[in-house]
Motif scaffolding. Sequence first.
Motif, PDB file in Angstrom:
ATOM      1  N   LEU A   1      37.139  39.373  60.334  1.00  0.00           N
ATOM      2  CA  LEU A   1      37.068  39.704  58.855  1.00  0.00           C
ATOM      3  C   LEU A   1      35.464  40.064  58.833  1.00  0.00           C
ATOM      4  O   LEU A   1      34.669  39.363  59.671  1.00  0.00           O
ATOM      5  CB  LEU A   1      36.765  38.370  58.262  1.00  0.00           C
ATOM      6  N   ILE A   2      35.025  41.121  58.319  1.00  0.00           N
ATOM      7  CA  ILE A   2      33.772  41.580  58.053  1.00  0.00           C
ATOM      8  C   ILE A   2      33.398  42.049  56.779  1.00  0.00           C
ATOM      9  O   ILE A   2      34.413  42.398  56.103  1.00  0.00           O
ATOM     10  CB  ILE A   2      32.957  42.604  59.095  1.00  0.00           C
ATOM     11  N   GLN A   3      32.175  41.873  56.265  1.00  0.00           N
ATOM     12  CA  GLN A   3      31.809  42.394  54.974  1.00  0.00           C
ATOM     13  C   GLN A   3      31.289  44.049  55.289  1.00  0.00           C
ATOM     14  O   GLN A   3      30.277  44.126  56.098  1.00  0.00           O
ATOM     15  CB  GLN A   3      30.715  41.665  54.128  1.00  0.00           C
ATOM     16  N   GLY A   4      31.664  44.881  54.550  1.00  0.00           N
ATOM     17  CA  GLY A   4      31.222  46.123  54.859  1.00  0.00           C
ATOM     18  C   GLY A   4      32.163  47.399  54.015  1.00  0.00           C
ATOM     19  O   GLY A   4      32.837  47.153  53.420  1.00  0.00           O
ATOM     20  N   ASP A   5      31.591  48.572  54.474  1.00  0.00           N
ATOM     21  CA  ASP A   5      32.394  49.809  53.819  1.00  0.00           C
ATOM     22  C   ASP A   5      33.343  50.083  54.806  1.00  0.00           C
ATOM     23  O   ASP A   5      33.245  50.718  56.293  1.00  0.00           O
ATOM     24  CB  ASP A   5      31.189  50.911  53.707  1.00  0.00           C
ATOM     25  N   ILE A   6      34.372  50.223  54.587  1.00  0.00           N
ATOM     26  CA  ILE A   6      35.623  50.776  55.609  1.00  0.00           C
ATOM     27  C   ILE A   6      35.830  51.922  55.871  1.00  0.00           C
ATOM     28  O   ILE A   6      35.871  52.280  57.172  1.00  0.00           O
ATOM     29  CB  ILE A   6      37.029  50.511  54.939  1.00  0.00           C
TER      30      ILE A   6
ATOM     31  N   SER B   1      32.472  43.119  49.324  1.00  0.00           N
ATOM     32  CA  SER B   1      31.473  42.396  48.610  1.00  0.00           C
ATOM     33  C   SER B   1      31.602  40.873  49.332  1.00  0.00           C
ATOM     34  O   SER B   1      32.525  40.438  50.139  1.00  0.00           O
ATOM     35  CB  SER B   1      31.649  42.095  47.373  1.00  0.00           C
ATOM     36  N   LYS B   2      30.517  40.154  49.059  1.00  0.00           N
ATOM     37  CA  LYS B   2      30.190  38.851  49.542  1.00  0.00           C
ATOM     38  C   LYS B   2      31.411  37.854  49.138  1.00  0.00           C
ATOM     39  O   LYS B   2      31.953  37.215  49.762  1.00  0.00           O
ATOM     40  CB  LYS B   2      28.993  38.065  49.163  1.00  0.00           C
ATOM     41  N   GLU B   3      31.671  37.955  47.704  1.00  0.00           N
ATOM     42  CA  GLU B   3      32.956  37.412  47.036  1.00  0.00           C
ATOM     43  C   GLU B   3      33.930  37.522  47.849  1.00  0.00           C
ATOM     44  O   GLU B   3      34.939  36.592  48.186  1.00  0.00           O
ATOM     45  CB  GLU B   3      32.845  37.551  45.695  1.00  0.00           C
ATOM     46  N   ILE B   4      34.447  38.828  48.239  1.00  0.00           N
ATOM     47  CA  ILE B   4      35.805  39.080  48.635  1.00  0.00           C
ATOM     48  C   ILE B   4      35.637  38.533  50.308  1.00  0.00           C
ATOM     49  O   ILE B   4      36.742  37.991  50.684  1.00  0.00           O
ATOM     50  CB  ILE B   4      35.858  40.563  48.557  1.00  0.00           C
ATOM     51  N   HIS B   5      34.712  38.388  50.752  1.00  0.00           N
ATOM     52  CA  HIS B   5      34.562  38.190  52.074  1.00  0.00           C
ATOM     53  C   HIS B   5      34.753  36.643  52.111  1.00  0.00           C
ATOM     54  O   HIS B   5      35.600  36.404  53.226  1.00  0.00           O
ATOM     55  CB  HIS B   5      33.076  38.768  52.635  1.00  0.00           C
TER      56      HIS B   5
ATOM     57  N   ALA C   1      40.775  32.011  53.263  1.00  0.00           N
ATOM     58  CA  ALA C   1      42.259  32.128  53.425  1.00  0.00           C
ATOM     59  C   ALA C   1      42.406  31.992  54.972  1.00  0.00           C
ATOM     60  O   ALA C   1      43.586  31.465  55.197  1.00  0.00           O
ATOM     61  CB  ALA C   1      42.740  33.492  52.888  1.00  0.00           C
ATOM     62  N   ALA C   2      41.689  32.727  55.692  1.00  0.00           N
ATOM     63  CA  ALA C   2      41.678  32.459  57.259  1.00  0.00           C
ATOM     64  C   ALA C   2      41.680  31.168  57.997  1.00  0.00           C
ATOM     65  O   ALA C   2      42.334  30.827  58.724  1.00  0.00           O
ATOM     66  CB  ALA C   2      40.701  33.698  58.042  1.00  0.00           C
TER      67      ALA C   2
ATOM     68  N   ALA D   1      43.358  43.979  45.204  1.00  0.00           N
ATOM     69  CA  ALA D   1      42.606  43.223  44.743  1.00  0.00           C
ATOM     70  C   ALA D   1      41.150  43.819  43.965  1.00  0.00           C
ATOM     71  O   ALA D   1      40.420  42.993  43.292  1.00  0.00           O
ATOM     72  CB  ALA D   1      41.869  42.296  45.828  1.00  0.00           C
ATOM     73  N   GLY D   2      41.312  45.187  43.630  1.00  0.00           N
ATOM     74  CA  GLY D   2      40.217  45.669  42.922  1.00  0.00           C
ATOM     75  C   GLY D   2      40.942  46.020  41.442  1.00  0.00           C
ATOM     76  O   GLY D   2      41.192  45.318  40.526  1.00  0.00           O
ATOM     77  N   ILE D   3      40.821  47.471  41.289  1.00  0.00           N
ATOM     78  CA  ILE D   3      41.326  47.936  40.073  1.00  0.00           C
ATOM     79  C   ILE D   3      42.810  47.370  39.701  1.00  0.00           C
ATOM     80  O   ILE D   3      43.097  47.424  38.462  1.00  0.00           O
ATOM     81  CB  ILE D   3      41.313  49.482  40.305  1.00  0.00           C
ATOM     82  N   TYR D   4      43.649  47.264  40.686  1.00  0.00           N
ATOM     83  CA  TYR D   4      45.087  46.778  40.345  1.00  0.00           C
ATOM     84  C   TYR D   4      45.011  45.097  39.978  1.00  0.00           C
ATOM     85  O   TYR D   4      45.836  44.706  39.273  1.00  0.00           O
ATOM     86  CB  TYR D   4      45.837  47.033  41.426  1.00  0.00           C
ATOM     87  N   GLY D   5      44.082  44.527  40.349  1.00  0.00           N
ATOM     88  CA  GLY D   5      43.630  43.132  39.476  1.00  0.00           C
ATOM     89  C   GLY D   5      44.407  42.048  40.020  1.00  0.00           C
ATOM     90  O   GLY D   5      44.398  40.890  39.165  1.00  0.00           O
ATOM     91  N   TRP D   6      44.840  41.977  41.311  1.00  0.00           N
ATOM     92  CA  TRP D   6      45.603  40.934  42.006  1.00  0.00           C
ATOM     93  C   TRP D   6      44.464  39.857  42.194  1.00  0.00           C
ATOM     94  O   TRP D   6      43.324  40.123  42.593  1.00  0.00           O
ATOM     95  CB  TRP D   6      46.186  41.441  43.377  1.00  0.00           C
ATOM     96  N   PRO D   7      44.734  38.519  41.733  1.00  0.00           N
ATOM     97  CA  PRO D   7      43.817  37.327  41.691  1.00  0.00           C
ATOM     98  C   PRO D   7      43.379  37.473  43.251  1.00  0.00           C
ATOM     99  O   PRO D   7      44.099  37.339  44.185  1.00  0.00           O
ATOM    100  CB  PRO D   7      44.555  36.305  41.443  1.00  0.00           C
ATOM    101  N   LEU D   8      42.075  37.296  43.447  1.00  0.00           N
ATOM    102  CA  LEU D   8      41.296  37.495  44.667  1.00  0.00           C
ATOM    103  C   LEU D   8      41.951  36.235  45.691  1.00  0.00           C
ATOM    104  O   LEU D   8      42.211  36.730  46.816  1.00  0.00           O
ATOM    105  CB  LEU D   8      39.855  37.283  44.441  1.00  0.00           C
ATOM    106  N   GLU D   9      41.988  35.148  45.355  1.00  0.00           N
ATOM    107  CA  GLU D   9      42.335  34.079  46.413  1.00  0.00           C
ATOM    108  C   GLU D   9      43.702  34.392  46.871  1.00  0.00           C
ATOM    109  O   GLU D   9      44.029  34.059  48.063  1.00  0.00           O
ATOM    110  CB  GLU D   9      42.068  32.757  45.787  1.00  0.00           C
ATOM    111  N   ASP D  10      44.820  34.610  45.808  1.00  0.00           N
ATOM    112  CA  ASP D  10      46.083  34.765  46.345  1.00  0.00           C
ATOM    113  C   ASP D  10      46.206  36.258  46.898  1.00  0.00           C
ATOM    114  O   ASP D  10      47.033  36.199  48.186  1.00  0.00           O
ATOM    115  CB  ASP D  10      46.692  35.038  44.912  1.00  0.00           C
TER     116      ASP D  10
END
Length: 165
Positions: free
Chosen positions: A5-10, A152-156, A162-163, A118-127
């Motif tokens: 898992l990393i934070q960054g630009d794919i 982002s830091k939050e998504i990371h 979850a991991a 988890a972005g524009i499509y709005g799926w709740p992040l934790e799930d």
Amino acid sequence: MRLTLIQGDITTQEVDAIVNAANSRMRGGGGVDGAIHAAGGRAILDDCVQRFPHGLPTGQAGWTTAGELPADWVIHVVGPNWNAGQRDPSLLAACYRNALAVADELSAQTMAIPAVSAGIYGWPLEDAARIAVETVRSTPSKVEEARFVLFSKEIHAAFEAAAAE
Ligand code: AR6
């Protein structure tokens, strides 16, 4: 398989394949899809038009060239649109399972994966994070490294949690 898992630009990842969170028209869009098409150049869109003349259904995966990106291939998946009422978790899990199957077809050993839906499509992040991690972990594949690249830091942090479960 090693799950990282990393934070960054794919778009900057030096891997065999990067996964795109596309839409069923398969002609580009915003978010990570827009970033991948912008960085990879016109060849990705041309390949999408040729290989997916009728687009791609939700939950499915298919590959194109990665154009000018460091990766060799883009594996496009179409996540379910939570905001439009597509809330069946098995559709989101199918995106990751099918992406790994396409990676195996391509003999990709390393792949970078975003937080699909988890972005524009709005799926709740934790799930979204839990489904992503659980599905990739439990899907048999020849991929050696599955690298989640979180924007982002939050998504990371959500994926780290979850991991750790
Ligand atoms: N690298 C890694 N992750 C990114 C990047 C990037 N360069 N840019 C955004 N993200 P989204 P979706 C993250 O909206 O929810 C498009 O218009 C972002 O922060 O890209 O599946 C498509 O064409 C979020 O965590 O995809 C579809 O119409 C994650 O990528 C629709 O959006 C996914 O967010 C798909 O929506």
